[in-house]
Write an enzyme that holds these catalytic residues in place. Structure first.
Site, PDB file in Angstrom:
ATOM      1  N   LEU A   1       0.813  -1.217   0.000  1.00  0.00           N
ATOM      2  CA  LEU A   1       0.000   0.000   0.000  1.00  0.00           C
ATOM      3  C   LEU A   1       0.842   1.260   0.000  1.00  0.00           C
ATOM      4  O   LEU A   1       0.426   2.307  -0.496  1.00  0.00           O
ATOM      5  CB  LEU A   1      -0.926   0.015   1.229  1.00  0.00           C
TER       6      LEU A   1
ATOM      7  N   GLY B   1       7.319   4.285   3.641  1.00  0.00           N
ATOM      8  CA  GLY B   1       7.813   5.508   4.248  1.00  0.00           C
ATOM      9  C   GLY B   1       9.189   5.313   4.841  1.00  0.00           C
ATOM     10  O   GLY B   1       9.820   4.269   4.646  1.00  0.00           O
TER      11      GLY B   1
ATOM     12  N   GLY C   1       8.984   2.279   7.445  1.00  0.00           N
ATOM     13  CA  GLY C   1       8.703   0.914   7.022  1.00  0.00           C
ATOM     14  C   GLY C   1       7.758   0.854   5.842  1.00  0.00           C
ATOM     15  O   GLY C   1       7.455   1.873   5.214  1.00  0.00           O
TER      16      GLY C   1
ATOM     17  N   VAL D   1       3.966  -0.620   4.245  1.00  0.00           N
ATOM     18  CA  VAL D   1       2.598  -0.931   4.660  1.00  0.00           C
ATOM     19  C   VAL D   1       1.964  -1.847   3.614  1.00  0.00           C
ATOM     20  O   VAL D   1       1.962  -1.533   2.420  1.00  0.00           O
ATOM     21  CB  VAL D   1       1.747   0.344   4.824  1.00  0.00           C
TER      22      VAL D   1
ATOM     23  N   LYS E   1       1.792  -2.603   8.939  1.00  0.00           N
ATOM     24  CA  LYS E   1       3.063  -1.903   8.740  1.00  0.00           C
ATOM     25  C   LYS E   1       4.210  -2.775   9.263  1.00  0.00           C
ATOM     26  O   LYS E   1       4.232  -3.160  10.433  1.00  0.00           O
ATOM     27  CB  LYS E   1       3.072  -0.562   9.471  1.00  0.00           C
TER      28      LYS E   1
ATOM     29  N   ASP F   1       3.670  15.479  11.924  1.00  0.00           N
ATOM     30  CA  ASP F   1       3.820  15.124  10.510  1.00  0.00           C
ATOM     31  C   ASP F   1       2.480  15.203   9.780  1.00  0.00           C
ATOM     32  O   ASP F   1       2.088  14.274   9.076  1.00  0.00           O
ATOM     33  CB  ASP F   1       4.417  13.720  10.382  1.00  0.00           C
TER      34      ASP F   1
END
Length: 546
Positions: free
Chosen positions: A276, A279, A282, A284, A298, A391
């Site tokens: 999916l 980042g 890690g 996802v 994740k 974030d």
């Protein structure tokens, strides 16, 4: 002369002249209830700010060179709902005390106001709007402080508010062009003004000595850094040695969540296994539980397990809100770390802005902004203290199957204790969304999230379709928004041209709050509850019109 722009019968008896500055209704002004004690220099909502400007211009025409305020009986005649805006009135905005004789400041005459205020508020057009507005608001605040001292009226919310309005009215009465658009757009900045005595001016001798001290400190800093380097390396080694034992600590944090086994995680991922996203912390994947429920899993990189994993567990395990992605459980086994979340099938907000086939409607954009603001309001007023997300960006806003926006990725979240208003920490986040003040000083506050939310709001309104917003693109976006908010550019130049059925008044209201959110200094930004209130009004107004 009574109002010439029509309106409620209760307001029609008002004797003030509103010809030069007629009232224009705003979107979302349906549930207004303010008091002078709520002010931080100026009304807290844009609805009452607009209403105050409306009355101030009329009082300026009436005052000429005499008394600034009118008698109570005449002021009461103006207390009805404003034309075409039943939710806004003198009473709902807390303007009841703005009549002659209500306080010491209410008896002031136009000639009592120092002429330097007019001079410092006459710079619009000759310099940048920000510089001119800063000079003007500073002059107004200084004059208010002087008047309160002269009248021995300090310490009263009513006196301070009445005195501030008196200065604004006198300024308008003595300004060549009453109703200046620049002055009108500048006045809300009074909410962020602070007394000038907070700053200290140093003479040359003291400044020179201070500079010498700074040089010595810098020299010592170099030596200390060299000596500490070896110690830091030893600490890093100890941290690596303790990594095996960290699992017990993380397992304790997982105690309130379902503990998945590595076999359950692998089975869930084998059923779907679709990547999916990816980042810095890690990857996802989509997963499927034995019940058939889809989840997002994740898998954290080994280099981030001691940081992002612990932070997300500590943050999401203590919060539950409809606009926050729900954490179902975790897995800490065989050196692997997984987090299992609810699955949002409609992707993230950035993907929707990139889409050429399906354009987000105005109604949906307002709803998404309201959802995001609701999530931040919950975090910033959490019972344990302010939780700063750190974030806020398009890719971290996920969209559920019912098009509900949910804030995700708590890998950088930081808790501020009940007694803390700020902490100093390592600077982390996404360039383009990060608070400039936080970048320079490493001082993290709840207002850092407000800045990021303001940038996200400007992107959603303008349709700027980017995944990574660099500093240059950010500055272009905020500059253009400020120009539009100040009336220097038309609204259509900023608005996403693909968006239809836009409520212009609500668009202007949300744009104004977004511009305030992106103020360079945290002192000029509103709190999240005020941001939510403004967007919620626009959302309810959208619902009424459909």
């Amino acid at each position: 002369m009574g109002p010439t722009n029509g309106g409620d019968d209760a307001f029609a008896a008002c004797s003030l002249n509103f010809t030069s500055f007629p009232y224009k209704p705003m979107g979302g002004c349906t549930h207004i209830d303010e008091a002078l004690g709520d002010w931080n220099g100026y009304p807290k909502s844009s609805c009452c700010q607009h209403a105050l400007a409306f009355f101030a211009h009329a009082l300026a025409l009436h005052a000429a060179g005499g008394a600034i305020f009118i008698p109570r009986s005449q002021w009461n005649d103006c207390s009805g709902p404003l034309p075409l805006q039943p939710g806004v009135s003198i009473r709902t905005c807390g303007f009841d005390d703005f009549y002659y004789g209500s306080s010491k400041c209410s008896t002031l005459h136009v000639t009592r106001i120092d002429g330097h205020v007019v001079e410092r508020c006459s710079l619009f057009g000759n310099s940048s709007f920000d510089d001119a507005c800063g000079s003007c608001t500073s002059a107004i605040s200084d004059e208010v402080e002087n008047l309160l001292a002269d009248l021995e009226a300090q310490g009263s919310h009513v006196e301070e508010a009445v005195c501030r309005v008196a200065v604004v009215v006198a300024l308008m009465a003595r300004t060549p062009v009453i109703g200046s658009a620049d002055l009108h757009n500048c006045l809300p900045a009074l909410t962020a003004s602070e007394p000038a005595e907070n700053y200290i001016k140093l003479n040359d001798g003291v400044a020179g000595a201070l500079f010498a001290v700074i040089l010595v400190i810098l020299g010592l800093g170099v030596v200390i850094k060299h000596v500490a380097k070896k110690s830091n390396e030893e600490k890093k080694m100890m941290k690596k040695k303790n990594k095996v034992g960290l699992s017990k600590e993380l397992a304790t944090k997982c105690s309130g969540l379902y503990r998945f086994s590595i076999e359950e995680i692998e089975k869930a991922m084998s059923a779907e296994g679709k990547l999916l996203g990816r980042g810095s912390a890690g990857q996802v994947f989509m997963g499927q539980l034995p019940s058939g429920q889809l989840v997002a899993i994740k898998k954290l990189f080994q280099s981030n397990t001691s940081d992002s994993f612990a932070t997300e567990i500590d943050g999401l395990s203590r919060v539950r809100h409809p606009n926050l992605v729900c954490l179902y459980g975790c897995c800490v086994e065989d050196g692997q770390h997984y987090l299992v979340y609810e699955y949002c099938p409609n992707g993230n907000l950035a993907e929707h802005l990139l889409s050429k086939e399906c354009v987000l409607t105005w109604e949906l954009r307002v709803r998404i902004l309201r959802d995001c603001a609701a999530a931040l309001k919950y975090l910033h007023y959490h019972s344990s203290g302010c939780i700063v997300h750190r974030d806020i960006k398009l890719t971290n806003i996920l969209i559920s199957d019912e098009m509900v926006a949910k804030l995700s990725d708590f890998g950088l979240a930081k808790m501020l204790g009940m007694e803390e208003s700020k902490v100093f920490t390592d600077v982390r986040g996404t360039i383009g969304y990060m608070d400039p003040e936080y970048i320079v000083s490493a001082k993290l506050t709840c207002s850092s999230d407000i800045y990021s939310f303001g940038i996200l709001t400007l992107q959603l309104l303008s349709g700027q379709r980017v995944f990574q917003l660099d500093l240059n693109a950010r500055d272009q976006l905020t500059t253009k928004a400020k120009d539009v908010s100040a009336g220097l550019r038309p609204l259509w130049e900023f608005q996403d041209p693909r968006m239809e059925d836009v409520n212009t008044l609500d668009m202007e209201s949300i744009l104004q709050i977004a511009v305030l959110c992106t103020a360079t200094s945290s002192r000029g930004r509103p709190t999240i509850d005020l941001v939510f209130d403004e967007i919620d009004r626009a959302w309810r107004n959208t619902q009424y019109s459909t």
